[in-house]
Design a protein around this motif. Structure first.
Motif, short mmCIF file in Angstrom:
data_model
loop_
_atom_site.label_atom_id
_atom_site.label_comp_id
_atom_site.label_asym_id
_atom_site.label_seq_id
_atom_site.Cartn_x
_atom_site.Cartn_y
_atom_site.Cartn_z
N GLY A 1 0.89 -1.12 -0.13
CA GLY A 1 -0.12 0.02 -0.20
C GLY A 1 0.95 1.28 0.09
N ARG B 1 1.14 4.11 -2.94
CA ARG B 1 0.91 5.54 -2.71
C ARG B 1 2.09 6.15 -3.14
N ALA C 1 -8.88 3.79 -9.35
CA ALA C 1 -9.57 3.47 -7.96
C ALA C 1 -8.25 3.65 -7.04
N SER C 2 -7.15 3.50 -7.13
CA SER C 2 -6.13 3.51 -6.47
C SER C 2 -5.84 4.94 -6.02
N ASN D 1 -8.01 7.41 -5.91
CA ASN D 1 -9.02 7.69 -5.10
C ASN D 1 -8.92 7.13 -3.58
N TYR D 2 -8.40 5.86 -3.54
CA TYR D 2 -8.21 4.97 -2.37
C TYR D 2 -7.38 5.64 -1.50
N HIS D 3 -6.25 6.11 -2.06
CA HIS D 3 -4.92 6.90 -1.20
C HIS D 3 -5.11 8.29 -1.04
#
Length: 220
Positions: free
Chosen positions: A12, A16, A49-50, A52-54
């Motif tokens: 993760g 990021r 999506a990554s 938006n997730y981070h």
């Protein structure tokens, strides 16, 4: 039936960091307005999506990029470490100048300086306010240091003028336009110790001269 506890993905932070690096490079190259999330995702080799997730959103990503750029530029912890150290004020000034020069000479091709320069020259909707969040504390630390050298009270207008005169060359070194010729280009190619010594001597001489004028009642 036992519930399976999902552990956080070990990659993760790496993801990021990869997104942050890709976004920083794109923002530096084409600006905030032209660097889409899709372009960032493609460069970072992740899905949308990554991002938006981070980071929550495109503006969240940009603010994170500004935070990283500001941290590498001159973090508040750098200023605190130097200005609050137990050593003569003149040595603190020397250490601060050396830090700025080393950051400028080592990072002149890195995206973080170009992102800051672009934000200052062409402000984005949220960037300027975000960058100003730590400004009062940085200003207070610099005033404290310069007050030690000049014996001018921190709230005196003369000390504020000193900050502008001393730090303007630092800002030019750090975020000035990186042309392939000209004075700044030449300076960036010089040895760090020579540049540091020159800037330190000029800054100290100016501060001491202003302090003498103030003591004689010629400044305010």
């Amino acid at each position: 039936m036992a519930t399976t506890v999902r552990e956080p993905r070990k990659d993760g932070e790496a993801t990021r960091a990869r997104i942050l690096q890709a976004a920083g490079e794109l923002f530096a190259a084409v600006g905030y307005a032209e660097a889409s999330n899709k372009a960032v995702a493609t460069k970072a080799e992740v899905d949308l999506a990554s991002i938006n997730y981070h980071f929550g959103s495109r503006s969240g990503l940009y603010l994170a990029v500004l935070d990283e750029a500001r941290r590498r530029f001159l973090d508040i912890s750098d200023l605190q470490r130097i200005t609050l150290a137990q050593q003569p004020a003149t040595e603190k000034l020397r250490a601060l100048v050396e830090l700025v020069v080393n950051k400028a000479l080592q990072g002149h091709n890195n995206w973080h300086l170009r992102v800051l320069a672009a934000e200052i020259l062409a402000p984005s909707p949220h960037g300027q306010a975000h960058l100003q969040t730590g400004a009062p504390m940085k200003l207070a630390l610099l005033k404290g240091l310069f007050s030690e050298i000049t014996a001018i009270p921190p709230d005196a207008p003369a000390l504020t003028r000193c900050i502008l005169c001393v730090t303007a060359p630092w800002a030019m070194l750090l975020i000035g336009p990186r042309a392939t010729s000209g004075a700044l280009h030449e300076i960036l190619g010089m040895p760090a110790d020579q540049v540091s010594t020159h800037l330190y001597q000029f800054a100290l001489a100016g501060l001491e001269a202003t302090g003498r004028q103030y003591a004689q009642g010629e400044g305010c």
